[in-house]
Every structure is written in structure tokens, then in C-alpha cells.
Design a protein around this motif. Structure first.
Motif, PDB file in Angstrom:
ATOM      1  N   ARG A  82      -5.340  48.484 -27.922  1.00 33.90           N
ATOM      2  CA  ARG A  82      -6.602  47.752 -27.908  1.00 33.90           C
ATOM      3  C   ARG A  82      -6.327  46.350 -28.470  1.00 33.90           C
ATOM      4  N   PRO A  83      -6.247  45.334 -27.597  1.00 35.88           N
ATOM      5  CA  PRO A  83      -5.907  43.991 -28.082  1.00 35.88           C
ATOM      6  C   PRO A  83      -7.029  43.297 -28.855  1.00 35.88           C
ATOM      7  N   TYR A  84      -8.280  43.686 -28.630  1.00 36.54           N
ATOM      8  CA  TYR A  84      -9.418  43.047 -29.296  1.00 36.54           C
ATOM      9  C   TYR A  84     -10.278  44.117 -29.960  1.00 36.54           C
ATOM     10  N   PRO A  85     -10.730  43.873 -31.166  1.00 34.33           N
ATOM     11  CA  PRO A  85     -11.591  44.863 -31.825  1.00 34.33           C
ATOM     12  C   PRO A  85     -12.944  44.996 -31.123  1.00 34.33           C
ATOM     13  N   VAL A  86     -13.458  46.200 -31.117  1.00 35.67           N
ATOM     14  CA  VAL A  86     -14.773  46.457 -30.520  1.00 35.67           C
ATOM     15  C   VAL A  86     -15.829  45.692 -31.323  1.00 35.67           C
ATOM     16  N   ASN A  87     -16.802  45.137 -30.616  1.00 35.87           N
ATOM     17  CA  ASN A  87     -17.918  44.358 -31.167  1.00 35.87           C
ATOM     18  C   ASN A  87     -17.509  42.993 -31.711  1.00 35.87           C
TER      19      ASN A  87
END
Length: 185
Positions: free
Chosen positions: A118-123
Motif C-alpha cells: 500500500r503506497p499511500y495511507p488510507v484517508n
């Protein structure tokens, strides 16, 4: 001394080898121009394929209602098919689902990269182009980078020349009203 002067005058008037000398002077320049044009053509072709691959991946990802890592992993094959005959060594691919809320704030719903991470955190809040900031919209963002190395020009210096990184990203709106979910991202 007189014989030397006559020989010099005879050579000065002789024009038989002028074309060969001119060609010998101009040939390296013409060869460098030809190879440079060839390299530019290959580079533009890779750039065009990167654009096409990013667009196709974003389009294919925006079609289903739900996706998972197995489905997203097949996007590497899509990119490889578009890049034939160039190959995809060093290709980096990121796909993100972006939800735009009623206040036109874009946040990551899910993200995936070619290493199943997951390259970008959720939210997390992300910047998107202004024309895509529609209330309650869902976007798919495909990011593709690929290194491109020069093939022939100055091959003795190629170990000192770093590859050019060609990167393209593409946003695609969801085809239906509901956002796309990723079950295991």
C-alpha cells in the motif's frame, strides 16, 4: 627548392580528392545526427506507450465494482503487453482509488503497487487536478514509471549515463455512481 615549390603548386591545383576529404569531415557529424534521431524516436515511442499503458490500466480498473490484489496484479501484464517489444524491466506501477467528498476534498480509499504493498495511507488527502474535483466523485489514479536507457549513442559512456525515467499518471472517473472497493488492499 624549386622542385618542392612545383610539387606544392601541383598539389594545390589538384581537386581529385576534395569530395573524399569533405565526406570524411562531414560523415561523423551526419552519423551522430542519425543516431540521435534514432534514440529520440525510440524515447518518444516509450513515452507514448507509457501514456497508453497508464490510461488503459486506469480505464480497466475503473470498470468493475470491486477489485482485489489479484486483479490489480494483472495490470502488470497489461503494461507488459503495451510495451512490447521494449520490455518492462524496472517498471513501477501504483493504482489508487480516490474518493472526493462533498467538500471537494480528495482522499485515498485504497492503493496498491506492483509489490502488492500500500503506497499511500488510507484517508490521506491527495492533490488532484481542479477539473476533477467534483463532489462525491470516485477516481482511479494509475501511476506508471519506467526507466529508459540509451541504446547506442556513445556506448562507451553509457556506464556513466543514468537511465531516463519516463513517468505518466492518469486519472479515470468511475463509470457508475458507487465507489470501487478493494477487498484486500
Amino acid at each position: 627548392m624549386r622542385a618542392l615549390g612545383q610539387t606544392f603548386n601541383r598539389l594545390r591545383r589538384d581537386r581529385q580528392g576534395v569530395g573524399a576529404v569533405e565526406f570524411a569531415i562531414i560523415f561523423p557529424i551526419l552519423l551522430a545526427l542519425y543516431i540521435t534521431a534514432f534514440e529520440l524516436t525510440i524515447g518518444f515511442s516509450v513515452y507514448k506507450r507509457a501514456t497508453r499503458a497508464a490510461g488503459a490500466i486506469a480505464d480497466l480498473t475503473s470498470q468493475p465494482q470491486t477489485v482485489n490484489k489479484a486483479y490489480l496484479n494483472t495490470m502488470k501484464d497489461v503494461a507488459a503487453a503495451i510495451f512490447v517489444p521494449y520490455g518492462t524491466t524496472g517498471l513501477k506501477l501504483k493504482i489508487s482509488g480516490i474518493q472526493v467528498d462533498a467538500n471537494k476534498i480528495a482522499k485515498i480509499s485504497w492503493s496498491w503497487d506492483q509489490d502488492n504493498q500500500r503506497p499511500y495511507p488510507v484517508n490521506s488527502v491527495v492533490k488532484i487536478p481542479e477539473n476533477l474535483k467534483q463532489p462525491n466523485a470516485f477516481l482511479v489514479h494509475a501511476e506508471l514509471t519506467i526507466p529508459h536507457t540509451l541504446l547506442m549513442f556513445m556506448s562507451t559512456l553509457s556506464s556513466k549515463i543514468t537511465p531516463i525515467t519516463i513517468g505518466r499518471d492518469y486519472y479515470f472517473a468511475k463509470r457508475e455512481a458507487d465507489p470501487i472497493t478493494c477487498s484486500d488492499c
